[in-house]
Design an enzyme around this catalytic site. Structure first.
Site, PDB file in Angstrom:
ATOM      1  CG  ASN A 279      15.228   6.657 108.615  1.00  0.00           C
ATOM      2  OD1 ASN A 279      15.321   7.989 109.224  1.00  0.00           O
ATOM      3  ND2 ASN A 279      16.511   6.192 108.093  1.00  0.00           N
TER       4      ASN A 279
ATOM      5  CB  SER B 229       9.636  10.175  99.666  1.00  0.00           C
ATOM      6  OG  SER B 229      10.361   9.355  98.660  1.00  0.00           O
TER       7      SER B 229
ATOM      8  N   GLY C 287      12.491  12.502  98.515  1.00  0.00           N
ATOM      9  CA  GLY C 287      12.547  13.013  99.998  1.00  0.00           C
ATOM     10  C   GLY C 287      14.027  13.745 100.341  1.00  0.00           C
ATOM     11  CB  THR C 288      17.377  12.754  98.971  1.00  0.00           C
ATOM     12  OG1 THR C 288      17.391  11.744  99.534  1.00  0.00           O
ATOM     13  CG2 THR C 288      18.862  13.347  98.895  1.00  0.00           C
TER      14      THR C 288
ATOM     15  CD  GLN D 278      10.516   5.838 106.390  1.00  0.00           C
ATOM     16  OE1 GLN D 278       9.628   4.753 106.452  1.00  0.00           O
ATOM     17  NE2 GLN D 278      11.413   5.472 105.582  1.00  0.00           N
TER      18      GLN D 278
ATOM     19  CB  THR E 239      11.485  18.662  82.195  1.00  0.00           C
ATOM     20  OG1 THR E 239      12.108  19.522  81.424  1.00  0.00           O
ATOM     21  CG2 THR E 239      10.036  17.985  81.507  1.00  0.00           C
TER      22      THR E 239
ATOM     23  CG  HIS F  24      10.603   5.469  97.059  1.00  0.00           C
ATOM     24  ND1 HIS F  24      11.327   4.647  97.661  1.00  0.00           N
ATOM     25  CD2 HIS F  24      11.116   6.755  97.580  1.00  0.00           C
ATOM     26  CE1 HIS F  24      12.477   5.285  98.327  1.00  0.00           C
ATOM     27  NE2 HIS F  24      12.485   6.492  98.095  1.00  0.00           N
TER      28      HIS F  24
ATOM     29  CB  CYS G  26      20.481   5.322 103.455  1.00  0.00           C
ATOM     30  SG  CYS G  26      18.810   5.615 102.968  1.00  0.00           S
TER      31      CYS G  26
HETATM   32  N1  PLP Z   1      14.039  11.100 104.852  1.00  0.00           N
HETATM   33  C1  PLP Z   1      13.747   9.874 105.461  1.00  0.00           C
HETATM   34  C2  PLP Z   1      13.156   9.808 106.808  1.00  0.00           C
HETATM   35  C3  PLP Z   1      13.796   8.544 104.744  1.00  0.00           C
HETATM   36  O1  PLP Z   1      13.296   7.441 105.355  1.00  0.00           O
HETATM   37  C4  PLP Z   1      14.324   8.707 103.218  1.00  0.00           C
HETATM   38  C5  PLP Z   1      14.206   7.372 102.644  1.00  0.00           C
HETATM   39  O2  PLP Z   1      14.671   6.527 103.332  1.00  0.00           O
HETATM   40  C6  PLP Z   1      14.521   9.785 102.697  1.00  0.00           C
HETATM   41  C7  PLP Z   1      14.528  11.039 103.610  1.00  0.00           C
HETATM   42  C8  PLP Z   1      15.134   9.993 101.676  1.00  0.00           C
HETATM   43  O3  PLP Z   1      14.084   9.853 100.595  1.00  0.00           O
HETATM   44  P1  PLP Z   1      14.095   9.814  98.867  1.00  0.00           P
HETATM   45  O4  PLP Z   1      14.555   8.083  98.725  1.00  0.00           O
HETATM   46  O5  PLP Z   1      13.072  10.001  98.301  1.00  0.00           O
HETATM   47  O6  PLP Z   1      15.150  10.453  98.580  1.00  0.00           O
END
Ligand code: PLP
Length: 382
Positions: free
Chosen positions: A150, A198, A70-71, A178, A236, A200, A320
């Protein structure tokens, strides 16, 4: 008993996901860019996952880019649009409750000369569409508003935001990390140009995600490297991860979401019976697995540690930001006082949680809150 109620932070990989991934770590380990049969095998293995993710959004496979999560998806979307459209303008609109992956990217762009508008939200965590419209200027190039939050689980009206952006000719990115597979998005109906996902968060492996980029979107890569992933994301490909991610998406069942909603509602109803508590986020427009409750006169960290001792894993704010002692930016944005924000706990469910676990959690929270309030200098004696 060990109960995991921190599924907004991350989830357990589904056994089916692990099974699907294994061959791509042990036998079919080629580099998808190699010309030999190992490489071709790996390259071919990316096709089905791309179709699965595309289908889930009513998109076409060419519009899906695999990333490291996600990041990275958020970074590519925001910076990629910002750098590609500088000739048109340098104004970006986002909200005060975005995940750091969006919020801090916007903060960084501000230092690079972009102008950022951070929209306020109401007490439920919803942005005001009128304010969004009024913030738009001829120089606005991008609106980035998350689909679901989140921390508090509030779901924004991305249909309305998308329509507004389309009318004004502004790109619309949504962080759906989310909400993905919990709240449907149909890119044929919703005018969204970029969607971050994302793996996970939905029982797939960590370190893999995707970005939907609508055909025709003017965007540039933000990393330099090879031509992988539509020349937008070099590196990759994480073939096993991508296969696992797609498997996780493929096996999502709507019944699981419905069951989670029921458990969520039970948890909310029971916990709100504790005096001096409040629910954060929207009462209806909320993720099926999110329960955010503030327990007044208590430190969230103490509650978390006591619940952990009883085998229950929850979170204060988001994973986070929980390393920081500052009150959550999101909770302050919905109008909570500092001391109430500090007493907030997020319970986030998954398809693996049972009613028995929820009952045990309710009982445990009630006991711990009572004990902590006895020793709290702030207590009202409840
Ligand atoms: N965006 C939101 C709303 C999230 O909740 C998160 C993870 O907690 C992320 C982005 C980041 O995703 P990733 O952990 O896959 O980098």
């Amino acid at each position: 008993m060990r109960i995991y109620l921190d599924n907004a932070a991350t989830t357990k990989a589904d056994k089916e996901v692990v099974k699907a991934m294994l061959p791509f770590l042990t036998e079919k380990y080629g580099n998808a860019s190699s010309m030999h049969s190992f490489g071709q095998e790996a390259n071919a293995a990316l096709e089905a996952p791309r179709k699965i993710i595309a289908r889930s959004l009513a998109a076409s496979p060419e519009e899906i880019i695999f990333t490291s999560g996600g990041t990275e998806s958020d970074n590519i979307a925001i910076r990629g649009i910002a750098y590609a459209n500088r000739d048109k303008g340098s104004h970006i609109i986002t909200s005060r409750i975005e995940h750091p992956a969006v919020f801090n990217t916007c903060k960084a762009l501000e230092k690079e000369g972009f102008r950022i508008t951070y929209l306020d939200v109401d007490k439920f965590g919803l942005i005001d569409l009128k304010k969004l419209e009024n913030s738009m200027t001829k120089k606005t190039i991008l609106v980035s508003i998350m689909h679901a939050n989140n921390e508090i689980g509030t779901i924004q009206d991305i249909d309305a935001i998308g329509s507004l952006c389309k009318k004004k000719g502004v790109y619309f990115h949504t962080d759906a990390v989310q909400s993905y597979t919990k709240v449907p998005i149909d890119t044929k109906k919703t005018a969204v140009d970029l969607i971050s996902m994302s793996s996970h968060k939905l029982h797939g492996p960590k370190g893999v995600g995707a970005l939907y980029v609508r055909k025709g979107t003017k965007i540039v890569p933000i990393s330099t490297g090879g031509a992988h992933e539509r020349k937008l994301r070099p590196g990759t490909e994480n073939v096993s991860g991508i296969v696992g991610f797609a498997k996780a998406v493929d096996i999502v069942k709507e019944e699981d979401n419905k069951r989670m909603s029921k458990l969520r509602d039970k948890l909310i109803t029971e916990l709100l019976k504790i005096p001096h508590t409040n629910l954060n986020g929207h009462p209806k427009q909320r993720l099926c697995n999110n329960v955010s409750i503030s327990f007044h006169f208590i430190e969230g960290e103490s509650l978390l540690m006591h619940l952990d001792a009883k085998g229950i894993a929850v979170s204060t704010g988001s994973a986070c930001s929980s390393h920081e002692l500052k009150a959550s930016r999101v909770l302050l944005a919905i109008g909570l006082k500092h001391e109430i924000a500090h007493g907030t706990i997020r319970f986030s469910l998954s398809k693996y949680n049972t009613e028995k676990e929820i009952d045990y959690t309710i009982k445990s929270v009630k006991e711990v809150v009572k004990e902590l309030r006895k020793i709290s200098p702030l207590t009202k004696g409840d």
